[in-house]
Design a protein around this motif. Structure first.
Motif, PDB file in Angstrom:
ATOM      1  N   GLY A   1       0.821  -1.210   0.000  1.00  0.00           N
ATOM      2  CA  GLY A   1       0.000   0.000   0.000  1.00  0.00           C
ATOM      3  C   GLY A   1       0.852   1.255   0.000  1.00  0.00           C
ATOM      4  O   GLY A   1       0.554   2.220  -0.700  1.00  0.00           O
TER       5      GLY A   1
ATOM      6  N   LEU B   1      -6.728   1.590   1.672  1.00  0.00           N
ATOM      7  CA  LEU B   1      -6.218   0.501   0.846  1.00  0.00           C
ATOM      8  C   LEU B   1      -5.760  -0.680   1.685  1.00  0.00           C
ATOM      9  O   LEU B   1      -5.920  -1.831   1.297  1.00  0.00           O
ATOM     10  CB  LEU B   1      -5.035   0.995   0.005  1.00  0.00           C
TER      11      LEU B   1
ATOM     12  N   GLY C   1     -11.407   1.705  -2.498  1.00  0.00           N
ATOM     13  CA  GLY C   1      -9.962   1.879  -2.525  1.00  0.00           C
ATOM     14  C   GLY C   1      -9.452   1.992  -3.957  1.00  0.00           C
ATOM     15  O   GLY C   1      -8.644   2.876  -4.279  1.00  0.00           O
TER      16      GLY C   1
ATOM     17  N   LEU D   1      -3.389  -2.852  -7.472  1.00  0.00           N
ATOM     18  CA  LEU D   1      -4.225  -2.904  -6.272  1.00  0.00           C
ATOM     19  C   LEU D   1      -5.378  -3.870  -6.449  1.00  0.00           C
ATOM     20  O   LEU D   1      -5.693  -4.662  -5.567  1.00  0.00           O
ATOM     21  CB  LEU D   1      -4.768  -1.507  -5.954  1.00  0.00           C
TER      22      LEU D   1
END
Lengths: 236, 204, 246
Positions: free
Chosen positions: A164, A180, C139, C160
């Motif tokens: 992250g 995150l 996110g 991610l």
């Protein structure tokens, strides 16, 4: 022939352990020189843990019930607090791009950085947790499981958090990192706090601690590569 | 040995430059000039393998290389704008650290010689925060003699250097090219680098 | 037929425009059929009365929330492996719809819980995992939004999404474990009424409707994204002018 000619054929990558060692030595030396930063995170942990009784009242039974969860959540938050420092300085002064360009494998260099980071930020939490656990009236075997769980869990938090931290390099918004990373922390929290709860009921925390160990192994294998990919994206 | 074909780069949605071709063989130097914001740094970063180009290819010895390819990493020494120095480490420690990161010579004698070359003998044991901009730049450039690489990519190396420093830099570049090395240098200033193998590339 | 021809934003743009109306129509049709079955044809449940009918929406949205994340992660993987802009744009287009379905699943789940079990939120494994999935979607979108440079935003959010996709099974497993451990009152939103065939058909039709809707919306959104990101290319201006002239 010249001394600067490149070797013929594909060059061999220098050892990963050398790279990790380079990173650990350098980061440890820097951390020891600027001692001021070392204790802040531990103080944060202690303060957050102290806030909860102030919020819910000092009833011993209630605190005993809340204890494991609070101690683990506070550890997650303290870990989160330290994460930006992992890469931010290196990113700002150009070291990170030199690391990306180094012949040493980037995952190895990053593993070294994470190891040094954990020694400075995670290990103190592990050592301090039994003391803070006493404030919640936890018994000796619970305190032991708490410390063991944090010993296995905080490196995992550092490893996952590094991914992250690398993804959010150079971004202004600090809360984004929390958004995150905290979902990824959930399994560690569940097994860690669950371990203490299992120790309390006398069932033994072997299952939960094994799961924490498994999570650590998985993170050790996967996180450096994911973080390296994220670093490469950030220095692009 | 390093060749680019039709390199193009973008900043956001706008094109910085396009159609950049160059070819470097041992002994060649490429001096990149252009106004602020014309993309000199971007071009150097692409050549070093740090950045993706929006279009075009880069090849080393005829083989196409992707960003951060190990072949490129082993052949290039990139010194960018940022000095990569740690304030808390001394000049000598910083140099040692950077040199060993690139698998260069980090032995004390070599470090002292390199620092002495750049007139930093007395500042050896000072923490980097005590050095001036020019001195920090010199520490960064000192690794040129510690890390042997065929291709030097230097982004504004003469910035903050005094006349003696610039002379030293040109000297080192000249020796490097004479020994068969290559260099790509982005600069605003006049670096006295001349000869049949020095080419200019102007990004407007 | 060379499918890779459509890998460039410029050639995918008109294709997406031609496909969208078909999927919109299909979505409307399936939704009409599914809602008819769910609201009228399916019998009233003996235990839960008519309140259970919300599962026709709840189950469809829950399935889609997970499916869309997988599809999004797939396109993210493609974009990283092939350095493909359009794949990244597709993922960018899917994310808001996925988040919407996740939020709908949570809301309909809560609405179902209140009349049936007496509480809006019961911390059961599936709902808690859905909540975490919502955070994962947010996110992704927040990271994208925070990075100015489009290609870096593409790559970072793609990484991610992949990290999230790998972690989703682990998170679900740990939440399920946590739930069985702390099982006090046996409130579980997973104990749906025993399925009559017509109920199952209704749910499948609603799921198909949601799927077609998601595709139609994603195609529309990706066209807007393409226009915005490719605005400096010649064909984009012409496409906008042609549309304005209609």
């Amino acid at each position: 022939m010249t001394a600067t000619a490149a070797p013929v054929g594909r060059p061999a990558a220098p050892g990963a352990w050398h790279g990790a060692g380079w990173a650990v030595r350098r980061d440890a030396r820097i951390a020891l020189r600027s001692k001021a930063e070392l204790g802040v995170q531990l103080l944060f942990y202690a303060i957050v843990v102290t806030l909860v009784p102030l919020g819910v009242g000092p009833d011993p039974a209630l605190l005993r019930a809340l204890g494991p969860g609070v101690l683990w959540v506070a550890a997650l938050l303290a870990s989160l607090l330290a994460l930006p420092r992992l890469f931010a300085m290196d990113f700002a002064d150009g070291t990170l791009e030199q690391m990306a360009l180094s012949p040493y494998p980037l995952p190895a260099l990053i593993s070294g950085k994470i190891a040094a980071h954990w020694l400075a930020t995670g290990l103190p939490l592990v050592v301090a947790s039994p003391l803070l656990g006493l404030q919640f009236g936890l018994g000796a075997d619970e305190l032991l499981v708490l410390a063991l769980g944090l010993l296995l869990g905080t490196p995992t938090l550092s490893l996952l958090g590094a991914v992250g931290a690398a993804l959010t390099l150079g971004l202004r918004n600090g809360a984004l990192l929390a958004l995150l990373v905290l979902p990824l922390y959930v399994p560690v929290l569940i097994f860690g706090a669950g371990a203490v709860g299992a120790a309390r009921t006398g069932l033994g925390a072997a299952a939960e601690l094994s799961l924490l160990a498994a999570a650590l192994l998985a993170a050790l294998v996967g996180a450096p590569f994911a973080a390296a990919a994220a670093v490469r994206i950030a220095v692009d | 040995m390093l060749e680019s074909k039709q390199l193009a780069a973008q900043r956001g949605a706008a094109t910085l430059f396009s159609g950049v071709d160059f070819k470097l063989t041992p002994g060649d130097a490429l001096v990149v000039t252009g106004a602020n914001g014309s993309g000199k740094t971007t071009l150097l970063r692409i050549a070093a393998g740090l950045s993706h180009a929006a279009q075009g290819t880069l090849s080393w010895r005829g083989v196409a290389v992707a960003p951060l390819d190990l072949v490129l990493r082993a052949a290039v020494l990139y010194i960018g704008h940022a000095a990569a120095l740690k304030d808390d480490l001394t000049a000598e420690e910083n140099l040692a650290s950077l040199a060993s990161l690139h698998a260069g010579k980090a032995v004390s004698e070599a470090l002292r010689d390199a620092l002495a070359l750049w007139l930093l003998d007395r500042q050896r044991a000072l923490p980097a925060r005590a050095l001036s901009m020019g001195q920090r730049r010199r520490v960064g450039l000192a690794r040129l003699s510690l890390v042997p690489r065929p291709l030097w990519i230097l982004d504004e190396p003469a910035a903050a250097l005094d006349a003696a420093g610039v002379a030293m830099l040109c000297d080192m570049l000249g020796t490097h090219l004479a020994q068969g090395g290559m260099a790509i240098v982005a600069t605003h200033q006049d670096i006295a680098l001349s000869g049949p193998t020095v080419r200019g590339l102007s990004l407007s | 037929m060379n499918w890779f021809r459509f890998a460039s934003p410029a050639s995918f743009f008109p294709l997406a425009g031609r496909l969208t109306p078909w999927f919109s129509a299909a979505a409307a049709m399936f939704a009409a059929a599914g809602l008819y079955l769910g609201l009228f044809a399916a019998p009233t449940d003996a235990q839960q009365g008519d309140a259970y009918r919300i599962i026709f929406v709840h189950v469809a949205t829950a399935w889609m929330s997970m499916l869309i994340y997988l599809v999004m992660a797939f396109w993210c993987a493609v974009s990283l492996m092939f350095n493909a802009r359009l794949a990244a744009m597709m993922a960018q287009a899917l994310a808001p719809t996925g988040a919407l379905f996740t939020a709908l699943a949570l809301v309909t789940g809560a609405l179902w819980g209140k009349p049936t079990w007496g509480t809006y939120w019961a911390w059961d494994a599936r709902m808690t995992s859905e909540l975490i999935l919502l955070f994962l979607y947010f996110g992704y979108m927040a990271l994208r939004h925070a990075i100015d440079e489009p290609r870096r935003a593409d790559r970072a959010s793609a990484l991610l999404a992949l990290v999230g996709a790998v972690n989703v099974p682990i998170i679900y497993f740990s939440v399920k474990w946590w739930n069985t451990l702390h099982q006090g009152a046996s409130v579980s939103l997973t104990s749906a009424p025993t399925m009559a065939a017509v109920m199952l058909t209704g749910m499948l039709l609603m799921a198909l409707a949601a799927w077609c809707y998601a595709i139609a919306i994603a195609l529309t959104r990706v066209r807007a994204i393409i226009l915005e990101r490719e605005r400096h290319a010649g064909w984009a201006g012409e496409a906008v002018l042609a549309k304005a002239a209609q």
